[in-house]
Design an enzyme around this catalytic site. Structure first.
Site: not given
Length: 654
Positions: A320, A451, A326, A401-402, A317-318, A404, A612, A460
């Site tokens: 949470g 994955h 960061r 590694n990723y 969970f990148d 976004y 993917h 909202d």
């Protein structure tokens, strides 16, 4: 997933200046406010040598207070900060809310690691885990048996998940896998040491166990983008492409309020969610009409399909678990952004609660977007074209590694779009026998497990006001009969979602399923409720088994749409504390209340993503892949709102 990374590297700089006080209640938290909040905790004796700040962010006020402020700016709202703290000596986490006005502690709540899960991982903990494993004799012995020099291994600490292991309950755990790096230029992802993983207790600072499941050969081919066999002469056929706006951009930014054409949006940035949009509205015939109160990507999870003993736990969970914002990039003109660019810096807190600035974190610019509308009429001689353009608000973050990118687009015709982009390096495995049932071969002996990247946008809604309703719209065939004698007719059905039990929906591309968000109290000139339509990409939902830990913990990814009643405490679809949470937190728990969502203040949670199956073309650096969704005006306006767009002037030659 993530690696040992330093959020205070040269992309960040410590902030010392004193910022001016915040005015608008949703204005971004300033460096001075972060410092003040830390001082409040220090005076209360809550900061020791073992205290770490996992998260520091604006504790946004209730919407009712913000609405009161909008009506009367003299309305006072207590400015607050929300923090997650970790005592590294005990592993105890806590949630603290600080009043910045009163410089006092509003609440201090302990996080129960068994019931709630853990607060998110720290950069310092990645370093701790890496060092513990590197010094462990069993780990080093397993490497030497494989003929690998332990000094050349780069440990990659990963989140532990929750699998009901009795020796992990209540403990703050991580898992560490290794990659070989022959020299400083070598790409470690090219050389996975598969079949070996270490389980680390981060609080006790011990290696709890080593799983040495399979002795697989380490792929040997180097993986840098410019190394053999990938290296080739650079092409010299691309001519310069310049994007210029001689008179400057068409937008303005004033204290984080962005105004472009008829759009207005307040820009925010959060250490957990990243870029946030607030009070999104459109000026229509002199009246400012709201569309969205708040929009963000509130969670994302990446889960892998390899069931082997050394990889089954891979679901990250990148947002949470890692607070991946960061690692937001400092963007560079001409490389990451092209054209007439306006940058905004972002202020976040480091592990010690001290503010850091990420320079050029947010990029704002305009893009040409082809034709807006065009017609050549055979009867009245009309021959008109108008060009479209869009405003782009974006940021990029790297998590191990990723990489976004998240791009919010605003269009001239009232359309809103989010595009998530994925690039970087795929997470690799050893695959000596070629393709398997769960992975594809990218290079000789080098694999990449299948994955999914699943994102959840929190929308909202405020379509012409806070009282909104949702209808599910499906295309429907009409059987041949007296009213359809030739069988050419088709229609559309609408299903109103009345309660939260109704508001858990899956897409269906075969019948063009969309969801219309309307305001029952506001009508257009044709007498119909004004609305916007959510168009999803109808990509696959979670493919993990419904009895799996991944399914329990990322339950939001089992539906394309959830509709809930607004609650200021319901922020994150997988729950507030995701790390080692046992599951069913967030959306699946909230909707058991089965609240009324018909004509109420509602929030839409939209799941979208990528499934993917890696290919050779994804190696050694993956070309950009895209996913997202669109919100389109549907009866919100009385007619085409771009009739007033002028011809393209000097650029149109005819």
């Amino acid at each position: 997933m993530t690696t040992v990374a330093d959020p205070t590297a040269d992309r960040n700089r410590l902030v010392h200046e004193i910022d001016r006080p915040a005015d608008h209640p949703l204005r971004r938290l300033t460096a001075a406010e972060m410092t003040s909040a830390r001082e409040v905790l220090e005076r209360a004796g809550m900061v020791t040598a073992d205290t770490r700040f996992v998260y520091v962010g604006l504790h946004e006020p209730d919407k009712s207070d913000v609405r009161a402020y909008q009506r009367d700016p003299a309305h006072h709202i207590d400015r607050r900060c929300r923090m997650y703290l970790l005592d590294q000596a005990t592993g105890q986490g806590s949630r603290v809310v600080i009043s910045l006005d009163d410089r006092s502690i509003v609440s201090n709540t302990a996080v129960d690691p068994v019931r709630d899960g853990q607060v998110s991982l720290l950069d310092e903990e990645f370093e701790i885990a890496d060092k513990l494993v590197a010094a462990d004799e069993s780990w080093c012995a397993a490497l030497r048996r494989r003929g690998i020099d332990p000094a050349k291994v780069r440990g990659v600490p990963l989140s532990a998940g929750h699998f009901g292991f009795t020796d992990e309950i209540g403990k703050r755990m991580a898992r560490v896998v290794g990659f070989c790096q022959e020299d400083e230029k070598d790409l470690p992802w090219a050389h996975p040491i598969d079949g070996l993983v270490a389980y680390v207790d981060l609080t006790a600072r011990t290696v709890q166990k080593i799983v040495d499941d399979a002795d697989l050969p380490v792929p040997a081919e180097r993986g840098e983008w410019d190394a053999e066999p990938h290296a080739s002469p650079r092409r010299n056929t691309l001519k310069p492409l310049e994007i210029t706006q001689p008179e400057g951009p068409s937008f303005t930014v004033d204290d984080d309020v962005l105004t472009w054409e008829n759009w207005s949006v307040r820009i925010g940035f959060d250490g957990r969610e990243g870029l946030t949009l607030h009070e999104v509205s459109y000026l229509d015939n002199g009246r400012r009409r709201p569309v969205l109160y708040r929009a963000s990507v509130a969670e994302m999870v990446v889960f892998y399909a390899d069931p082997s003993p050394s990889r089954f736990y891979q679901n990250y969970f990148d947002t949470g678990e890692y607070m991946f914002c960061r690692y937001t990039n400092s963007l560079k003109l001409g490389c990451d952004c092209l054209g007439e660019i306006h940058y905004l810096d972002a202020t976040i807190a480091d592990d010690h609660g001290r503010p850091c600035t990420i320079d050029n974190a947010i990029c704002i610019h305009e893009e040409d977007y082809g034709l807006l509308w065009k017609h050549n009429d055979m009867f009245n001689g009309m021959s008109e074209s108008r060009r479209s353009r869009r405003l782009v608000i974006s940021f990029f973050t790297t998590i191990g590694n990723y990489d976004y990118g998240f791009y919010w687009y605003l269009y001239l015709d009232g359309t809103i779009e989010l595009e998530a982009k994925a690039t970087g390096v795929v997470f690799t495995s050893a695959l000596p026998d070629g393709d398997s049932a769960y992975a594809n071969e990218l290079a000789p002996g080098l694999g990449a497990p299948f994955h999914q990247h699943m994102f959840c946008a929190r929308l909202d809604m405020a379509v012409d006001g806070d009282a909104n309703a949702v209808d599910e719209l499906d295309a429907a065939r009409v059987p041949m009969g007296p009213d359809n004698p030739y069988g050419n007719a088709f229609t559309r059905t609408a299903t109103r979602l009345y309660r939260e039990s109704d508001g858990q929906r899956t897409g269906d591309a075969s019948i063009g399923r969309v969801w219309r968000i309307s305001n029952p109290d506001k009508r257009n000139r044709l007498g119909n409720p004004v609305g916007y339509v959510l168009h999803s990409q109808n990509a696959p939902l979670m493919l993990a088994d419904e009895n799996s830990s991944t399914h329990r913990r990322a339950n939001f990814a089992t539906k394309h749409l959830w509709v809930t009643r607004y609650d200021p405490e319901e922020r994150y679809p997988a729950g507030e504390y995701v790390y080692q949470n046992h599951g069913h937190a967030g959306l699946p728990t909230w909707v058991t209340a089965d609240r009324d969502i018909d004509g109420q203040d509602i929030v839409l949670w939209h799941t979208f993503g990528l499934t993917h199956f890696p290919r050779p073309e994804d190696w050694p650096v993956m070309p950009m892949d895209y996913t997202g969704f669109t919100l389109k005006a549907d009866g919100f306006f009385d007619r085409n709102p771009t009739l007033d767009v002028p011809p393209n002037g000097r650029s149109c030659h005819g």
